[in-house]
Structures are given as structure tokens and as C-alpha cells.
Scaffold this motif. Structure first.
Motif, PDB file in Angstrom:
ATOM      1  N   ALA A 199       0.600 -20.291  20.466  1.00 53.74           N
ATOM      2  CA  ALA A 199       0.150 -20.654  19.121  1.00 53.74           C
ATOM      3  C   ALA A 199       0.597 -22.079  18.814  1.00 53.74           C
ATOM      4  O   ALA A 199       1.715 -22.464  19.140  1.00 53.74           O
ATOM      5  CB  ALA A 199       0.714 -19.690  18.088  1.00 53.74           C
ATOM      6  N   ILE A 200      -0.300 -22.836  18.189  1.00 59.53           N
ATOM      7  CA  ILE A 200      -0.025 -24.240  17.861  1.00 59.53           C
ATOM      8  C   ILE A 200      -0.531 -24.531  16.454  1.00 59.53           C
ATOM      9  O   ILE A 200      -1.582 -24.053  16.049  1.00 59.53           O
ATOM     10  CB  ILE A 200      -0.729 -25.189  18.858  1.00 59.53           C
ATOM     11  CG1 ILE A 200      -0.116 -25.037  20.250  1.00 59.53           C
ATOM     12  CG2 ILE A 200      -0.665 -26.641  18.394  1.00 59.53           C
ATOM     13  CD1 ILE A 200      -0.770 -25.903  21.302  1.00 59.53           C
ATOM     14  N   CYS A 201       0.216 -25.341  15.726  1.00 56.18           N
ATOM     15  CA  CYS A 201      -0.214 -25.867  14.435  1.00 56.18           C
ATOM     16  C   CYS A 201      -0.613 -27.326  14.669  1.00 56.18           C
ATOM     17  O   CYS A 201       0.168 -28.098  15.216  1.00 56.18           O
ATOM     18  CB  CYS A 201       0.933 -25.779  13.423  1.00 56.18           C
ATOM     19  SG  CYS A 201       0.525 -26.482  11.824  1.00 56.18           S
ATOM     20  N   VAL A 202      -1.824 -27.678  14.301  1.00 60.63           N
ATOM     21  CA  VAL A 202      -2.327 -29.036  14.514  1.00 60.63           C
ATOM     22  C   VAL A 202      -2.407 -29.764  13.179  1.00 60.63           C
ATOM     23  O   VAL A 202      -3.061 -29.298  12.255  1.00 60.63           O
ATOM     24  CB  VAL A 202      -3.734 -29.004  15.167  1.00 60.63           C
ATOM     25  CG1 VAL A 202      -4.246 -30.415  15.388  1.00 60.63           C
ATOM     26  CG2 VAL A 202      -3.691 -28.237  16.475  1.00 60.63           C
ATOM     27  N   LEU A 203      -1.736 -30.899  13.084  1.00 57.46           N
ATOM     28  CA  LEU A 203      -1.807 -31.736  11.885  1.00 57.46           C
ATOM     29  C   LEU A 203      -2.817 -32.846  12.134  1.00 57.46           C
ATOM     30  O   LEU A 203      -2.812 -33.465  13.188  1.00 57.46           O
ATOM     31  CB  LEU A 203      -0.440 -32.337  11.574  1.00 57.46           C
ATOM     32  CG  LEU A 203       0.677 -31.329  11.318  1.00 57.46           C
ATOM     33  CD1 LEU A 203       1.993 -32.058  11.059  1.00 57.46           C
ATOM     34  CD2 LEU A 203       0.335 -30.422  10.165  1.00 57.46           C
ATOM     35  N   HIS A 204      -3.696 -33.076  11.164  1.00 53.37           N
ATOM     36  CA  HIS A 204      -4.712 -34.108  11.301  1.00 53.37           C
ATOM     37  C   HIS A 204      -5.110 -34.610   9.920  1.00 53.37           C
ATOM     38  O   HIS A 204      -4.824 -33.978   8.907  1.00 53.37           O
ATOM     39  CB  HIS A 204      -5.939 -33.563  12.045  1.00 53.37           C
ATOM     40  CG  HIS A 204      -6.625 -32.440  11.317  1.00 53.37           C
ATOM     41  ND1 HIS A 204      -7.659 -32.656  10.445  1.00 53.37           N
ATOM     42  CD2 HIS A 204      -6.407 -31.105  11.311  1.00 53.37           C
ATOM     43  CE1 HIS A 204      -8.059 -31.500   9.944  1.00 53.37           C
ATOM     44  NE2 HIS A 204      -7.311 -30.542  10.458  1.00 53.37           N
ATOM     45  N   ASP A 205      -5.789 -35.749   9.900  1.00 55.18           N
ATOM     46  CA  ASP A 205      -6.289 -36.258   8.621  1.00 55.18           C
ATOM     47  C   ASP A 205      -7.723 -35.774   8.408  1.00 55.18           C
ATOM     48  O   ASP A 205      -8.281 -35.077   9.250  1.00 55.18           O
ATOM     49  CB  ASP A 205      -6.179 -37.782   8.544  1.00 55.18           C
ATOM     50  CG  ASP A 205      -6.991 -38.493   9.607  1.00 55.18           C
ATOM     51  OD1 ASP A 205      -7.986 -37.919  10.109  1.00 55.18           O
ATOM     52  OD2 ASP A 205      -6.650 -39.634   9.942  1.00 55.18           O
ATOM     53  N   ASP A 206      -8.322 -36.148   7.292  1.00 55.47           N
ATOM     54  CA  ASP A 206      -9.660 -35.680   6.947  1.00 55.47           C
ATOM     55  C   ASP A 206     -10.762 -36.645   7.386  1.00 55.47           C
ATOM     56  O   ASP A 206     -11.903 -36.506   6.955  1.00 55.47           O
ATOM     57  CB  ASP A 206      -9.775 -35.459   5.433  1.00 55.47           C
ATOM     58  CG  ASP A 206      -8.979 -34.250   4.970  1.00 55.47           C
ATOM     59  OD1 ASP A 206      -8.728 -33.355   5.793  1.00 55.47           O
ATOM     60  OD2 ASP A 206      -8.609 -34.208   3.790  1.00 55.47           O
ATOM     61  N   SER A 207     -10.436 -37.588   8.246  1.00 54.28           N
ATOM     62  CA  SER A 207     -11.449 -38.537   8.705  1.00 54.28           C
ATOM     63  C   SER A 207     -12.388 -37.869   9.706  1.00 54.28           C
ATOM     64  O   SER A 207     -12.133 -36.764  10.191  1.00 54.28           O
ATOM     65  CB  SER A 207     -10.777 -39.746   9.363  1.00 54.28           C
ATOM     66  OG  SER A 207     -10.180 -39.358  10.584  1.00 54.28           O
ATOM     67  N   LEU A 208     -13.466 -38.549  10.026  1.00 53.80           N
ATOM     68  CA  LEU A 208     -14.393 -38.082  11.046  1.00 53.80           C
ATOM     69  C   LEU A 208     -13.650 -37.865  12.353  1.00 53.80           C
ATOM     70  O   LEU A 208     -13.840 -36.864  13.045  1.00 53.80           O
ATOM     71  CB  LEU A 208     -15.516 -39.111  11.229  1.00 53.80           C
ATOM     72  CG  LEU A 208     -16.590 -38.802  12.248  1.00 53.80           C
ATOM     73  CD1 LEU A 208     -17.415 -37.603  11.792  1.00 53.80           C
ATOM     74  CD2 LEU A 208     -17.474 -40.011  12.446  1.00 53.80           C
ATOM     75  N   TRP A 209     -12.791 -38.784  12.701  1.00 51.71           N
ATOM     76  CA  TRP A 209     -12.009 -38.693  13.926  1.00 51.71           C
ATOM     77  C   TRP A 209     -11.049 -37.507  13.874  1.00 51.71           C
ATOM     78  O   TRP A 209     -10.998 -36.693  14.794  1.00 51.71           O
ATOM     79  CB  TRP A 209     -11.230 -40.001  14.159  1.00 51.71           C
ATOM     80  CG  TRP A 209     -10.310 -39.901  15.322  1.00 51.71           C
ATOM     81  CD1 TRP A 209     -10.644 -40.059  16.649  1.00 51.71           C
ATOM     82  CD2 TRP A 209      -8.920 -39.584  15.304  1.00 51.71           C
ATOM     83  NE1 TRP A 209      -9.544 -39.857  17.443  1.00 51.71           N
ATOM     84  CE2 TRP A 209      -8.458 -39.564  16.630  1.00 51.71           C
ATOM     85  CE3 TRP A 209      -8.011 -39.307  14.294  1.00 51.71           C
ATOM     86  CZ2 TRP A 209      -7.140 -39.294  16.977  1.00 51.71           C
ATOM     87  CZ3 TRP A 209      -6.703 -39.036  14.638  1.00 51.71           C
ATOM     88  CH2 TRP A 209      -6.282 -39.034  15.966  1.00 51.71           C
ATOM     89  N   ILE A 242      -4.734 -21.243  17.032  1.00 51.29           N
ATOM     90  CA  ILE A 242      -4.400 -22.334  16.116  1.00 51.29           C
ATOM     91  C   ILE A 242      -3.981 -21.674  14.810  1.00 51.29           C
ATOM     92  O   ILE A 242      -4.786 -21.006  14.177  1.00 51.29           O
ATOM     93  CB  ILE A 242      -5.598 -23.280  15.891  1.00 51.29           C
ATOM     94  CG1 ILE A 242      -6.100 -23.864  17.208  1.00 51.29           C
ATOM     95  CG2 ILE A 242      -5.222 -24.391  14.900  1.00 51.29           C
ATOM     96  CD1 ILE A 242      -5.111 -24.727  17.945  1.00 51.29           C
ATOM     97  N   VAL A 243      -2.730 -21.866  14.416  1.00 52.05           N
ATOM     98  CA  VAL A 243      -2.214 -21.139  13.247  1.00 52.05           C
ATOM     99  C   VAL A 243      -2.721 -21.694  11.928  1.00 52.05           C
ATOM    100  O   VAL A 243      -2.687 -20.996  10.912  1.00 52.05           O
ATOM    101  CB  VAL A 243      -0.674 -21.049  13.260  1.00 52.05           C
ATOM    102  CG1 VAL A 243      -0.200 -20.266  14.464  1.00 52.05           C
ATOM    103  CG2 VAL A 243      -0.043 -22.426  13.215  1.00 52.05           C
ATOM    104  N   ASN A 244      -3.182 -22.927  11.904  1.00 53.06           N
ATOM    105  CA  ASN A 244      -3.685 -23.512  10.661  1.00 53.06           C
ATOM    106  C   ASN A 244      -5.163 -23.833  10.781  1.00 53.06           C
ATOM    107  O   ASN A 244      -5.656 -24.779  10.196  1.00 53.06           O
ATOM    108  CB  ASN A 244      -2.902 -24.777  10.294  1.00 53.06           C
ATOM    109  CG  ASN A 244      -3.074 -25.891  11.309  1.00 53.06           C
ATOM    110  OD1 ASN A 244      -3.097 -25.656  12.506  1.00 53.06           O
ATOM    111  ND2 ASN A 244      -3.171 -27.115  10.832  1.00 53.06           N
ATOM    112  N   ASN A 245      -5.919 -23.043  11.516  1.00 54.62           N
ATOM    113  CA  ASN A 245      -7.328 -23.307  11.738  1.00 54.62           C
ATOM    114  C   ASN A 245      -8.082 -23.432  10.417  1.00 54.62           C
ATOM    115  O   ASN A 245      -8.055 -22.556   9.584  1.00 54.62           O
ATOM    116  CB  ASN A 245      -7.942 -22.195  12.583  1.00 54.62           C
ATOM    117  CG  ASN A 245      -9.248 -22.600  13.211  1.00 54.62           C
ATOM    118  OD1 ASN A 245      -9.781 -23.669  12.918  1.00 54.62           O
ATOM    119  ND2 ASN A 245      -9.768 -21.778  14.076  1.00 54.62           N
ATOM    120  N   GLY A 246      -8.753 -24.565  10.239  1.00 49.09           N
ATOM    121  CA  GLY A 246      -9.514 -24.817   9.021  1.00 49.09           C
ATOM    122  C   GLY A 246      -8.752 -25.569   7.957  1.00 49.09           C
ATOM    123  O   GLY A 246      -9.299 -25.934   6.943  1.00 49.09           O
TER     124      GLY A 246
END
Length: 100
Positions: free
Chosen positions: A65-75, A94-98
Motif C-alpha cells: 500500500a502506498i500514499c501518493v502526494l501530488h498537486d492538481d496540475s495536469l502533470w 493506493i490508500v488515497n486514490n482520488g
């Protein structure tokens, strides 16, 4: 997001522009859609290759299980979606999917 905006087929058709855009850093997987972005020449590889390799590494390390941090950009959204697809196809979660 700016690269997507100026190379999108809809915008270019409306603006009557046919110039090719050379982009050294546009790695968002969605930009690989040649139909949607016909005038974009990317000089770097698609992030789909990187996210597939990271998912394979996570599988090798037996991460379940992984938590992925990302921004709201297209990338950021594209990388999240690409990694999620690769990781979940190998049985990972993915524990934070969506969510960011």
C-alpha cells in the motif's frame, strides 16, 4: 498546463495556428495523445515510463500500500493516474486514490 493549453487541437483550430511547439519538459502522460495535441513535439520521455518503473520497484520491495502526494496540475494528476494504474495492476493499493 500551459503546454496543454497552447498545443490542444481545439485551441489551435480556433486560433488558426499551425506552429509546432517544442517542449523540453512536458512529461504528462495525457500529452502523448497525438490527436488532441497534434503540434507538440516533446523532447523528454512520457512519465508513464517512469511510473511503470516506480511501480515495479515498489513490487520488488513488496510494498502493498502506498500514499501518493501530488498537486492538481495536469502533470500531477497524470502521474498519479499512471502510477496508480501500474501499481494496482500488480496487486498494490493506493490508500488515497482520488485525493491529493
Amino acid at each position: 498546463d500551459e503546454v496543454a493549453a497552447v498545443t490542444a487541437a481545439e485551441w489551435r483550430a480556433g486560433a488558426d495556428i499551425s506552429t509546432v511547439v517544442l517542449s523540453p519538459g512536458s512529461t504528462a502522460p495525457i500529452l502523448a495523445n497525438v490527436g488532441a495535441y497534434p503540434n507538440l513535439l516533446r523532447l523528454s520521455s512520457n512519465d508513464k515510463h517512469v511510473t511503470s518503473a516506480l511501480a515495479a520497484l515498489a513490487e520488488l520491495l513488496r510494498w502493498q500500500a502506498i500514499c501518493v502526494l501530488h498537486d492538481d496540475s495536469l502533470w500531477g494528476g497524470g502521474v498519479m493516474q499512471s502510477f496508480t494504474s501500474a501499481f494496482e495492476s500488480s496487486g498494490g493499493k493506493i490508500v488515497n486514490n482520488g485525493t491529493a
